[in-house]
Design an enzyme around this catalytic site. Structure first.
Site, PDB file in Angstrom:
ATOM      1  N   GLN A  50      -1.019   6.116   8.188  1.00  0.00           N
ATOM      2  CA  GLN A  50      -1.033   6.970   6.989  1.00  0.00           C
ATOM      3  C   GLN A  50      -0.156   8.220   7.219  1.00  0.00           C
ATOM      4  OE1 GLN A  50      -4.541   5.852   8.051  1.00  0.00           O
ATOM      5  NE2 GLN A  50      -3.780   4.064   7.017  1.00  0.00           N
ATOM      6  N   LYS A  77       7.311   4.901   9.942  1.00  0.00           N
ATOM      7  CA  LYS A  77       6.777   5.123  11.294  1.00  0.00           C
ATOM      8  C   LYS A  77       6.972   3.915  12.208  1.00  0.00           C
ATOM      9  CE  LYS A  77       2.654   6.017   9.499  1.00  0.00           C
ATOM     10  NZ  LYS A  77       2.854   6.215   8.082  1.00  0.00           N
ATOM     11  N   ASP A  95       3.860   5.718   4.781  1.00  0.00           N
ATOM     12  CA  ASP A  95       5.067   4.935   4.543  1.00  0.00           C
ATOM     13  C   ASP A  95       6.356   5.704   4.817  1.00  0.00           C
ATOM     14  OD1 ASP A  95       3.394   2.833   3.692  1.00  0.00           O
ATOM     15  OD2 ASP A  95       3.258   3.743   1.708  1.00  0.00           O
ATOM     16  N   GLY A 152       0.135  -0.264   6.686  1.00  0.00           N
ATOM     17  CA  GLY A 152       1.083  -1.366   6.536  1.00  0.00           C
ATOM     18  C   GLY A 152       2.355  -0.941   7.235  1.00  0.00           C
ATOM     19  N   HIS A 153       2.527  -1.394   8.465  1.00  0.00           N
ATOM     20  CA  HIS A 153       3.650  -0.932   9.287  1.00  0.00           C
ATOM     21  C   HIS A 153       4.672  -2.055   9.438  1.00  0.00           C
ATOM     22  CE1 HIS A 153       0.754   2.246  11.166  1.00  0.00           C
ATOM     23  NE2 HIS A 153       1.137   2.557   9.951  1.00  0.00           N
TER      24      HIS A 153
HETATM   25  P1  IMO Z   1       0.737   3.562   6.347  1.00  0.00           P
HETATM   26  O1  IMO Z   1       0.150   3.607   7.748  1.00  0.00           O
HETATM   27  C1  IMO Z   1       0.422   4.883   2.217  1.00  0.00           C
HETATM   28  C2  IMO Z   1      -3.628   5.507   0.625  1.00  0.00           C
HETATM   29  C3  IMO Z   1      -4.121   4.571  -0.443  1.00  0.00           C
HETATM   30  C4  IMO Z   1      -5.016   5.521  -1.232  1.00  0.00           C
HETATM   31  C5  IMO Z   1      -5.641   6.378  -0.141  1.00  0.00           C
HETATM   32  C6  IMO Z   1      -7.017   5.921   0.285  1.00  0.00           C
HETATM   33  O2  IMO Z   1       1.404   2.290   6.019  1.00  0.00           O
HETATM   34  O3  IMO Z   1       1.582   4.771   6.121  1.00  0.00           O
HETATM   35  P2  IMO Z   1      -7.833   3.908   1.824  1.00  0.00           P
HETATM   36  O4  IMO Z   1      -7.675   2.422   1.655  1.00  0.00           O
HETATM   37  O5  IMO Z   1      -7.238   4.441   3.077  1.00  0.00           O
HETATM   38  O6  IMO Z   1      -9.253   4.362   1.621  1.00  0.00           O
HETATM   39  O7  IMO Z   1      -7.007   4.537   0.593  1.00  0.00           O
HETATM   40  O8  IMO Z   1      -4.755   6.315   0.955  1.00  0.00           O
HETATM   41  N1  IMO Z   1      -3.160   4.852   1.867  1.00  0.00           N
HETATM   42  C7  IMO Z   1      -1.878   4.757   2.226  1.00  0.00           C
HETATM   43  N2  IMO Z   1      -0.748   5.113   1.570  1.00  0.00           N
HETATM   44  N3  IMO Z   1       0.498   4.357   3.448  1.00  0.00           N
HETATM   45  C8  IMO Z   1      -0.620   4.017   4.133  1.00  0.00           C
HETATM   46  O9  IMO Z   1      -0.583   3.620   5.414  1.00  0.00           O
HETATM   47  C9  IMO Z   1      -1.879   4.166   3.506  1.00  0.00           C
HETATM   48  N4  IMO Z   1      -3.149   3.912   3.869  1.00  0.00           N
HETATM   49  C10 IMO Z   1      -3.923   4.345   2.868  1.00  0.00           C
HETATM   50  O10 IMO Z   1      -3.064   4.077  -1.222  1.00  0.00           O
HETATM   51  O11 IMO Z   1      -4.223   6.360  -2.044  1.00  0.00           O
HETATM   52 MG    MG Z   2       3.131   1.530   5.193  1.00  0.00          MG
END
Ligand code: IMO
Ligand code: MG
Length: 409
Positions: free
Chosen positions: A216, A18, A15, A42-43
């Protein structure tokens, strides 16, 4: 002349903003590639007053000349994918002709999501419940389904092995439900599925430019993140090669994105906590709610030891600082630059990624600013560049592109 590829990664716990940057940068590239993760991402892109959230499709798709590739490193959920396509159809041209999915990408089925939820109840990581962990698990133990399997005459055999891995036999409701799911999406997927490693390499040979879009953040990487509170893929820049089939010599720049503060969703250590009052202000002003799960994100001070460590692992060549306007109006703010061992008192600059609980962040205080023209803002930027020893390339504020991006030459 041959083309080249650049990479965008998030340097915190996801988050970082990006999507906005990928949408902006993608106008300079021909193809944008997702190489890891899945619909846990979540983009969010704001355009023409509308909000778009991408989970699987690269955030560049609103640019009508941009081609999007979902690489072999991704765990692919057909339900989320078609949902996204349907939402986007009215906003951008020829979307179905501009997306390709690797025939080697792994499929996420309802059973993966079910297992993700069940495990969360027992042993919480705070996952997005999008089936990510179980999907990578079945990939690694070699019982998963790849997209190419959907069109193979061995599909049923392979599907039985997969369901058996989770303890469901062919007479179970779960078996029937998942098979129906596959049959529902199979034919719709054919037109998107491609040998994308050939496509990407041929495109590079013809001089095309590729941008890799990381999902992520590096501190959620399965190897270099805060294990076990991480995601189940490698989020670091080098995985872009593994997750796409593009060889390393094409890589030029690696962009590292970070917010002026830190956020985290889900479980796991979060040492850079701030006073409740400031945190609540940032959550509100910065819209710090998960765009996949709607959860409120923990907010804390910027951690430069984290950024430095993650930049080292990723070979960052250019930094991108986001959401600076959220700090406008703060009288002062803190930045963590080192850690002190709670037991020995030892101070380290290195990010203690696997033992954060044993360390206390050490902060430097900075004078606040009200605009990017403030001298205290430029002092802060100079400090960042010196501390990290990497140039800051873009400074971003606001949600929409028009009031945002200042590109430093
Ligand atoms: P973007 O791309 C923030 C976190 C989840 C959890 C951990 C594992 O939008 O930056 P998962 O469902 O991947 O097995 O969860 O990773 N997590 C994220 N946190 N932004 C994300 O994606 C995330 N994708 C997974 O909250 O702590
Ligand atoms: Mg996000």
């Amino acid at each position: 002349m041959k083309g080249f590829a650049d990479i965008v990664v998030g340097l915190q716990w996801g988050d970082e903003g990006k999507a906005k940057i990928v949408d902006f940068l993608s106008k300079r590239y021909d193809i944008v590639v997702r190489f890891q993760g899945g619909a846990n991402a979540g983009h969010t892109v704001y355009k023409k007053g509308e909000k778009f959230v991408f989970h699987l499709i690269p955030s560049s798709i609103l640019n009508e000349n941009s081609i999007a590739v979902i690489g072999n490193g991704v765990v692919f959920d057909p339900e989320v994918f078609f949902d996204e396509i349907n939402k986007l159809k009215n906003y951008t041209k020829d979307i179905e002709e501009r997306i390709f999915i690797s025939d080697k990408a792994s499929i996420v089925l309802p059973v993966h999501k079910k297992m993700d939820s069940l495990r969360e109840n027992k042993n919480p990581i705070g996952t997005t419940k999008r089936g990510i962990g179980p999907a990578y698990e079945t990939k690694i133990v070699r019982v998963g389904l790849k997209l190419s399997d959907l069109f193979s005459n061995k599909l049923l055999e392979k599907f039985e092995i997969l369901m058996d891995f989770f303890g469901f036999d062919r007479f179970s409701d779960e078996f029937k439900f998942n098979l129906e799911f596959i049959n529902n999406y199979k034919n719709k997927l054919i037109k998107f599925v491609k040998n994308t490693e050939y496509f990407l390499n041929e495109s590079l040979n013809k001089g095309k430019k590729i941008l890799f879009e990381g999902a992520q953040g590096v501190s959620l990487d399965i190897d270099f993140g805060t294990y076990p509170y991480v995601t189940s893929s490698n989020t670091i820049s080098s995985y872009s090669l593994v997750g796409s089939g593009v060889p390393f010599h094409y890589i030029k720049d690696v962009f590292g994105i970070f917010k002026i503060y830190t956020t985290r969703v889900g479980e796991g250590p979060f040492p850079v906590e701030m006073e409740k009052e400031v945190e609540e202000m940032i959550q509100k002003k910065g819209f710090e709610y998960g765009s996949t799960t709607g959860r409120l994100r923990k907010c804390g001070w910027l951690d430069l030891s984290q950024i430095k460590y993650n930049s080292m692992i990723c070979g960052i060549t250019k930094l991108i600082l986001t959401k600076i306007d959220i700090f406008f109006g703060l009288e002062k703010f803190l930045v963590c630059t080192s850690y002190k061992n709670k037991f020995t008192g030892e101070i380290i600059e290195f990010f203690p990624v696997n033992s954060l609980e044993s360390y206390e962040p050490q902060y430097l205080e900075f004078k606040g600013f009200n605009s990017i023209e403030d001298i205290s803002f430029s002092n802060f930027i100079n400090f960042l560049e010196k501390y990290l020893n990497i140039p800051i390339y873009i400074i971003s504020k606001g949600q929409e592109e028009k009031d945002t991006l200042i590109v430093k030459p």
